[in-house]
Design an enzyme around this catalytic site. Structure first.
Site, mmCIF file in Angstrom:
data_model
loop_
_atom_site.group_PDB
_atom_site.id
_atom_site.type_symbol
_atom_site.label_atom_id
_atom_site.label_comp_id
_atom_site.label_asym_id
_atom_site.label_seq_id
_atom_site.Cartn_x
_atom_site.Cartn_y
_atom_site.Cartn_z
ATOM 1 N N GLU A 446 0.902 -1.088 0.014
ATOM 2 C CA GLU A 446 0.059 -0.044 0.051
ATOM 3 C C GLU A 446 0.725 1.170 0.102
ATOM 4 O O GLU A 446 1.586 1.402 0.787
ATOM 5 C CB GLU A 446 -0.811 0.138 1.116
ATOM 6 C CG GLU A 446 -2.306 0.114 0.965
ATOM 7 C CD GLU A 446 -3.249 0.007 2.287
ATOM 8 O OE1 GLU A 446 -4.458 0.237 2.091
ATOM 9 O OE2 GLU A 446 -2.723 -0.063 3.433
ATOM 10 N N ASN A 484 -6.783 -1.631 6.106
ATOM 11 C CA ASN A 484 -7.202 -1.805 7.532
ATOM 12 C C ASN A 484 -8.141 -0.957 7.835
ATOM 13 O O ASN A 484 -9.101 -1.167 8.748
ATOM 14 C CB ASN A 484 -5.959 -1.433 8.298
ATOM 15 C CG ASN A 484 -4.808 -2.341 8.428
ATOM 16 O OD1 ASN A 484 -5.181 -3.424 8.169
ATOM 17 N ND2 ASN A 484 -3.579 -2.069 8.681
#
Length: 698
Positions: A446, A484
């Site tokens: 990411e 997340n």
């Protein structure tokens, strides 16, 4: 027209000119068909050579035409192959670099084939949930035998041209592209001068007097059933090659086509094609052109020699980049270096890495306890404990010692990157590089773009990601970024269900049957329940009104942190990661429910899956709406490559598209009316698209 036609020494040369890999788009197919017709009609032409220009013979279908009308416009590839079948003049395929998919099927339809050494040969359609649809499963077994063809078709494996001499290829021609063309023209003239019937693979009879071909098919069928039960394409690949063995050629081609048509509309193929295109789309950043200048990255430093830091160091060392691994104490550094040595030793012992290569990689990693040792690094990756205050201290120090132009990256998984950048005098050089554990294994990266991150910094990191073998997906700054952030409501739902009557094992089993690699409670035990506990505490402090299921805190307060403490949502024996249902957890849940007046109810597996997956989807819609992710496929790539979402379902957003957003919205609204409905307010983007009959992935 993306082909060229010329006549050399009485031989028509048709050159594919559709860079970068001569994909067989409509214009290219038309050019080949027209070239064959022109050569047939020219009395001065004795033979034809089909060759690729530039970097390849042909990489197969042109992905730029996927899902466009051109993909189905005549002539189709099968029409071009029919023209080759009908050609009365010798046609020689001259292969260099790459002949894959439809490109190989094109070559198989020619009378003869020659190649340069080292050319990559494959029928990789199975990797897109398909099988070759233009005769590949019928001609290849006739060229190289059933067993070898079966392996290539079912696995999609690449083989080199030199292994196929005397079967697929008449001969190899040494030299360069010009030598290949000259050799093919010479062979074409030689064949034309000899006359006689032209060999066609369709006319070859497959003999299986000893039953070896059928035995290979039976073994392959058993293997794909065992190893790939969720993917229909490998099964149909086996069946199509079996048809080549058992049926006349035209019947086999008809069966192959039926299989192809069935697969192309299957959800599994749609998911695999989505993943294929989504990975390429992830590399495109709207305001960062492909020609954006990038910085040179030749030396890297990693701050923090823990599990993440040592894995990140290995990632760069594996790619040939020297790394300085830094920690504050000799003891911490020694543990990190020992971990690196252990990982390489295990790889060598398992036969996955040669001992000399392991030594080379180890030699690229140097340890230090001196912050000043990072002064010559082009990229510095901070990988210390997930605590804002600690990370800010690190970035202040890096600002003092890092050289001008060095990129400062944080491996944070949830924290505000802009707050970290603000502690430096060079916010334009700060970026997030969120690796996933184990960093030397997991493919996802990411890449977090801060408010002031320079475009050249972003372009550099995206290019570097390819170099180190990672799939990079760009996220904007928010708490948790893409992955997340979406995981929080997913975990909340799992914990609410356990509070209300489900068991951790039931929840995990239901989502694992859906296809997840690991359920939420097994995942939490693996990562450490104390990690998410710390995040909840931080978020409670930042947002006092936020409500979490209390049971997860109760488990942590009992010291049940997961595998690291041999007790979490499950029990674990010493040295054994196998989760075992826990009587203590069952008692804790019973006590908790009684203390809080909760009457336990029964959850079906379908409800468990819907609550978990649609929690991801609803939050994903918010991630899209606020620009944290640029496109729905980026979210899917994150979940396919970092969170164990089943590949054959394509990621949460594509899965929702295939279910139907109207149906997903209806369930979200129903959950909003039930327990803890405050967590289920439908995302505005989900409502908008569902009511308009649209999809997340256009």
């Amino acid at each position: 027209m993306s082909t060229a036609y010329e006549v050399r020494d009485g031989v028509a040369v048709i050159t594919l000119e559709n860079p970068p890999v001569n994909g067989l788009g409509h214009a290219t197919r038309s050019g080949i068909a027209e070239g064959i017709a022109k050569a047939q009609a020219d009395a001065q032409v004795r033979a034809v050579v089909l060759i690729g220009g530039g970097k390849a013979f042909s990489g197969g279908a042109d992905i730029r035409e996927f899902n466009t009308p051109k993909a189905t416009q005549s002539p189709l590839l099968v029409d071009v192959i029919a023209a080759l079948d009908a050609c009365v003049k010798p046609v020689i395929a001259a292969v260099h670099a790459v002949a894959m998919g439809g490109g190989l099927e094109l070559a198989l339809a020619c009378h003869y084939r020659v190649a340069l050494p080292g050319a990559q040969i494959a029928l990789p359609e199975v990797k897109l949930g398909l099988l070759p649809g233009a005769g590949g499963t019928q001609r290849l077994p006739r060229a190289i035998g059933v067993a070898r063809a079966l392996d290539m078709v079912v696995s999609g494996r690449i083989v080199k041209s030199e292994t196929l001499v005397g079967t697929l290829f008449s001969k190899l021609i040494e030299g360069n592209h010009d030598d290949l063309l000259a050799g093919a023209i010479a062979l074409a003239n030689e064949i034309a001068s000899q006359g006689g019937k032209l060999p066609r693979l369709r006319d070859v009879a497959i003999e299986d007097t000893d039953g070896a071909g059928q035995a290979a098919i039976d073994a392959a069928r058993e293997k794909v059933q065992r190893e790939q039960p969720h993917f229909p394409a490998p099964h149909k690949c086996v069946a199509a090659v079996e048809a080549a063995l058992q049926r006349p050629f035209d019947d086999g081609v008809k069966f192959e086509r039926e299989c192809f048509v069935a697969l192309v509309s299957s959800p599994e193929s749609k998911a695999l094609r989505h993943a294929f295109l989504g990975e390429r789309a992830a590399a495109k950043i709207a305001d960062v052109p492909d020609d954006t200048p990038v910085r040179n990255i030749e030396r890297v430093a990693v701050i923090g020699a823990g599990t993440m830091g040592s894995g990140i160091a290995m990632t760069f060392a594996n790619a040939g980049i020297p790394v300085t691994l830094v920690d504050t104490t000799e003891a911490a550094l020694a543990r990190g270096v020992e971990s690196v040595h252990g990982n390489y030793a295990r790889a060598v012992n398992r036969g996955k890495l040669a001992a000399d290569e392991a030594e080379k990689r180890l030699a690229r990693i140097h340890g230090s306890t001196d912050f000043a040792s990072v002064a010559d690094a082009d990229l510095i990756v901070e990988a210390v404990f997930e605590d804002m205050a600690i990370k800010q201290v690190v970035f202040r120090e890096l600002d003092k010692v890092a050289k001008h132009g060095a990129i400062l990256a944080s491996n944070t998984s949830t924290l505000d990157l802009d707050a970290l950048a603000a502690t430096t005098s060079r916010a334009q050089d700060v970026i997030g590089m969120h690796f996933f554990s184990p960093a030397n294994v997991m493919r996802l990266l990411e890449v977090v773009r801060g408010e002031h991150t320079g475009k050249d910094v972003l372009a550099t990191v995206m290019k570097l990601a390819k170099r180190i073998g990672k799939l990079a997906v760009v996220a904007r700054v928010c708490d948790g970024f893409i992955g997340n952030r979406m995981l929080e409501p997913y975990f909340k739902q799992s914990q609410w269900m356990v509070e209300q009557g489900a068991t951790p094992a039931q929840v995990d089993a239901a989502i694992e049957r859906f296809g997840f690699a690991m359920g939420p409670f097994r995942t939490s035990d693996l990562a450490g329940n104390d990690v998410s506990w710390a995040i909840r505490k931080r978020r409670h402090a930042e947002h006092p009104g936020i409500v979490y299921p209390r049971i997860a805190d109760v488990v942590c307060e009992a010291g049940r942190y997961g595998q690291k403490s041999h007790a979490g949502w499950y029990d674990y024996a010493e040295g054994d990661r196998t989760p075992r249902e826990s009587a203590k957890i069952a008692q804790m849940l019973d006590d908790y429910r009684k203390a809080n007046g909760i009457a336990p109810r029964v959850f079906s597996d379908d409800e468990i899956v819907e609550r978990l997956v649609y929690a991801l989807v609803n939050e994903g819609a918010k991630v899209l709406a606020d620009g944290t992710a640029a496109r729905a496929s980026d979210i899917d790539m994150v979940y396919l490559n970092g969170y164990g979402f089943p590949l054959w379902r394509g990621g949460p957003m594509l899965y929702a598209d295939m279910v139907g957003l109207d149906k997903v919205l209806a369930r979200v609204c129903a959950f909003e009316q039930g327990e803890h409905g405050e967590d289920w307010k439908p995302a505005a983007r989900l409502v908008e698209l569902a009511e308009a009959g649209k999809r997340f992935n256009g």
